[in-house]
Design an enzyme around this catalytic site. Structure first.
Site, PDB file in Angstrom:
ATOM      1  N   GLU A 175    -109.298 110.280 -65.523  1.00  0.00           N
ATOM      2  CA  GLU A 175    -108.586 109.711 -65.679  1.00  0.00           C
ATOM      3  C   GLU A 175    -108.705 108.566 -67.377  1.00  0.00           C
ATOM      4  O   GLU A 175    -109.650 108.239 -68.031  1.00  0.00           O
ATOM      5  CB  GLU A 175    -108.353 108.259 -65.521  1.00  0.00           C
ATOM      6  CG  GLU A 175    -108.087 108.081 -63.739  1.00  0.00           C
ATOM      7  CD  GLU A 175    -107.762 107.343 -62.878  1.00  0.00           C
ATOM      8  OE1 GLU A 175    -108.498 106.201 -63.229  1.00  0.00           O
ATOM      9  OE2 GLU A 175    -107.541 107.461 -61.660  1.00  0.00           O
ATOM     10  N   GLU A 259    -105.587 112.331 -57.391  1.00  0.00           N
ATOM     11  CA  GLU A 259    -106.443 111.125 -56.651  1.00  0.00           C
ATOM     12  C   GLU A 259    -104.804 110.454 -56.259  1.00  0.00           C
ATOM     13  O   GLU A 259    -104.553 109.356 -57.617  1.00  0.00           O
ATOM     14  CB  GLU A 259    -107.522 110.510 -57.832  1.00  0.00           C
ATOM     15  CG  GLU A 259    -108.134 109.191 -57.424  1.00  0.00           C
ATOM     16  CD  GLU A 259    -109.197 108.638 -58.905  1.00  0.00           C
ATOM     17  OE1 GLU A 259    -110.112 109.122 -58.803  1.00  0.00           O
ATOM     18  OE2 GLU A 259    -108.861 107.488 -58.398  1.00  0.00           O
TER      19      GLU A 259
HETATM   20  C1  IDC Z   1    -113.572 103.548 -57.889  1.00  0.00           C
HETATM   21  C2  IDC Z   1    -115.057 102.928 -56.984  1.00  0.00           C
HETATM   22  C3  IDC Z   1    -115.761 102.118 -56.862  1.00  0.00           C
HETATM   23  C4  IDC Z   1    -116.267 101.609 -57.703  1.00  0.00           C
HETATM   24  C5  IDC Z   1    -115.313 101.890 -59.458  1.00  0.00           C
HETATM   25  C6  IDC Z   1    -115.969 101.818 -60.504  1.00  0.00           C
HETATM   26  O1  IDC Z   1    -113.937 103.194 -56.241  1.00  0.00           O
HETATM   27  O2  IDC Z   1    -116.212 101.881 -55.560  1.00  0.00           O
HETATM   28  O3  IDC Z   1    -116.805 100.797 -58.578  1.00  0.00           O
HETATM   29  O4  IDC Z   1    -114.536 103.615 -58.816  1.00  0.00           O
HETATM   30  O5  IDC Z   1    -115.737 102.248 -61.742  1.00  0.00           O
HETATM   31  C7  IDC Z   1    -109.605 105.108 -59.901  1.00  0.00           C
HETATM   32  C8  IDC Z   1    -111.085 105.727 -60.236  1.00  0.00           C
HETATM   33  C9  IDC Z   1    -111.950 105.611 -59.825  1.00  0.00           C
HETATM   34  C10 IDC Z   1    -111.838 104.431 -59.244  1.00  0.00           C
HETATM   35  C11 IDC Z   1    -110.794 103.996 -58.425  1.00  0.00           C
HETATM   36  C12 IDC Z   1    -110.615 102.860 -57.786  1.00  0.00           C
HETATM   37  O6  IDC Z   1    -110.098 107.438 -60.577  1.00  0.00           O
HETATM   38  O7  IDC Z   1    -112.878 106.277 -60.015  1.00  0.00           O
HETATM   39  O8  IDC Z   1    -112.750 104.581 -58.240  1.00  0.00           O
HETATM   40  N1  IDC Z   1    -109.546 104.393 -59.170  1.00  0.00           N
HETATM   41  O9  IDC Z   1    -110.399 101.631 -58.698  1.00  0.00           O
HETATM   42  N2  IDC Z   1    -108.284 105.788 -60.685  1.00  0.00           N
HETATM   43  C13 IDC Z   1    -107.975 104.506 -60.996  1.00  0.00           C
HETATM   44  C14 IDC Z   1    -108.353 103.503 -58.970  1.00  0.00           C
END
Ligand code: IDC
Length: 459
Positions: A175, A259
């Protein structure tokens, strides 16, 4: 002689019929999630993924959480159980680059650990007739060029090692954010050739600007086997983001939803089942592949396992979280419910501040926190319940006990002055009805740690 000819004729007829009926069976099964594996090698035709028989294939899968956080789920029994429970054919391996023990932030021993997990996953998915996505999970690094050399080295090492495998998809930047398509393009034009050196036709997924949301704003790369990532979190990204998908498809952009989550963009919060259903139905209609976030038992609503489930296989329905159960039912084509229900999988009491006001009520909740070098990152969710007057525009001020920087945010605009963050709406949440709610204002904050909300004011 006559008898011989009629035997031949009979044989041809029977043999011919069998072949025809087999063909029909194959084509009827094309959209079956398992059909993809009957003719493994994937290509692109227009915006669709096709197998080597030119049949459209839709990949459906689940993503691991960060490999360094939850290595225990890279396990053949886990993959096999998820394949049969969810009827999925794909596993995505989220290998963070900068967060905790990321590929670029950790040391060499850590990199080797990550590569060994990938190696296991590649073997298990192959044995299980599944696809696997190797995901270079950039997030706080924002601009993928920050680690372009590491990415080039990593992908060429992977592709060289797995050049004989046809079940691997390479996702080169999860992302990108705070950056432009031209920057991403520059990065892709360095990394994809490193892949092509060993594998001419492997599918590649490239992230798009604004956390892989802007599929409608890109110009395609010249590489023939590259797809473009669209990510959504149904609690945050709704119709206006589905419109982005539709407009990308009109421009012949091959989209891969590598995702998605049912909750808000923080990966937590209540599930929005009706929006998730709208999204997945649209994706199914257009045969767009999708991968749900995430295989873990983390205390967040996007995790498919309940926090108290310590198993890595043999899951019972009662081991799955609310999102796990809903996705399992949807993926495996069981009936799903639409109603909005608060998830039971909530983060326990972390700092929470409620404005002592009889009018509007502001809730700021820290959902999560982690270290980033000497700094502390924390993820916040803010909800507002309006007072009894309809507002056509609003402002929320949040004062913290120390200075902050925002590294990601969604559903609002902001300014920072001193320790005060001033939040204003975006087009779709500008108007709020009397006693209505503004949900899912989310952000990731960088600070020196021990961050607390001192005061909020909503007007
Ligand atoms: C989130 C995980 C969370 C972690 C965080 C770290 O769910 O547990 O602490 O990342 O930054 C994304 C990302 C993905 C995120 C997810 C939810 O690709 O890494 O995971 N998210 O926030 N993009 C949109 C949402």
């Amino acid at each position: 002689m006559k008898k011989f000819i009629s035997i031949i004729l009979l044989f041809t007829l029977v043999f011919g019929c069998t072949t025809a009926s087999q063909k029909i069976e194959v084509s009827q099964n094309v959209n079956d999630v398992y059909a993809a594996t009957t003719s493994k090698k994937l290509h692109l035709k227009g915006t669709k993924i096709v197998n080597s028989k030119n049949q459209t294939v839709q990949l459906k899968g689940l993503s691991t959480h960060g490999l360094s956080w939850y290595p225990q789920y890279v396990n053949k029994k886990t993959f096999s159980k998820l394949k049969s429970d969810f009827k999925i054919n794909t596993i995505r391996l989220a290998m963070y680059t900068e967060e905790y023990n990321g590929y670029c932030s950790g040391n060499k021993a850590n990199r080797n650990k990550l590569k060994s997990l990938i190696n296991k996953a590649v073997q298990y998915t192959k044995e299980l007739n599944m696809y696997v996505i190797i995901d270079w999970h950039i997030l706080s690094d924002g601009n993928p060029n920050k680690h372009v050399n590491a990415a080039k080295t990593f992908f060429s090492e992977m592709v060289k090692k797995y050049k004989k495998e046809d079940h691997i998809i390479y996702e080169i930047c999860n992302e990108p954010n705070q950056t432009s398509w031209s920057q991403i393009k520059k990065y892709a034009n360095k990394v994809i050739p490193a892949i092509r050196k060993y594998k001419k036709d492997a599918l590649v997924i490239v992230g798009t600007p604004t956390w892989s949301q802007d599929v409608d704003k890109i110009s395609k790369l010249s590489d023939k086997y590259t797809m473009y990532a669209l990510h959504f979190y149904a609690g945050t990204h709704k119709q206006s983001y589905r419109n982005k998908l539709t407009s990308a498809l009109k421009k012949n952009v091959p989209v891969f939803v590598s995702e998605f989550g049912m909750c808000d963009a923080s990966g937590n919060g209540s599930l929005n089942k009706s929006e998730t259903k709208k999204w997945l139905e649209l994706l199914d209609k257009n045969k767009i592949s999708y991968v749900g976030w995430n295989i873990s038992n983390k205390n967040e609503s996007s995790a498919i396992l309940k926090t108290d489930c310590k198993k890595t296989s043999g899951f019972k329905t009662s081991d799955y979280s609310a999102s796990g159960i809903w996705l399992k039912n949807y993926f495996s084509k069981k009936k799903v419910t639409n109603e909005k229900k608060k998830v039971e999988n909530k983060t326990p009491s972390k700092p929470k501040v409620t404005t002592p006001s009889t009018k509007a009520k502001v809730t700021c909740k820290m959902m999560n926190s982690w270290n980033d070098g000497s700094k502390k990152m924390s993820q916040w969710n803010v909800n507002i319940k309006n007072n009894n007057k309809t507002k056509s525009k609003w402002t929320l001020k949040i004062t913290f006990n120390k200075s902050i920087k925002i590294s990601q945010y969604w559903n609002f605009k902001y300014k920072i002055s001193g320790n005060t963050l001033t939040i204003t709406p975006v087009s779709y949440n500008k108007k709020v009805k009397a006693n209505g709610k503004i949900d899912n204002l989310g952000m990731i904050i960088k600070s020196s740690g021990g961050l607390k909300v001192v005061k909020t004011s909503f007007s």
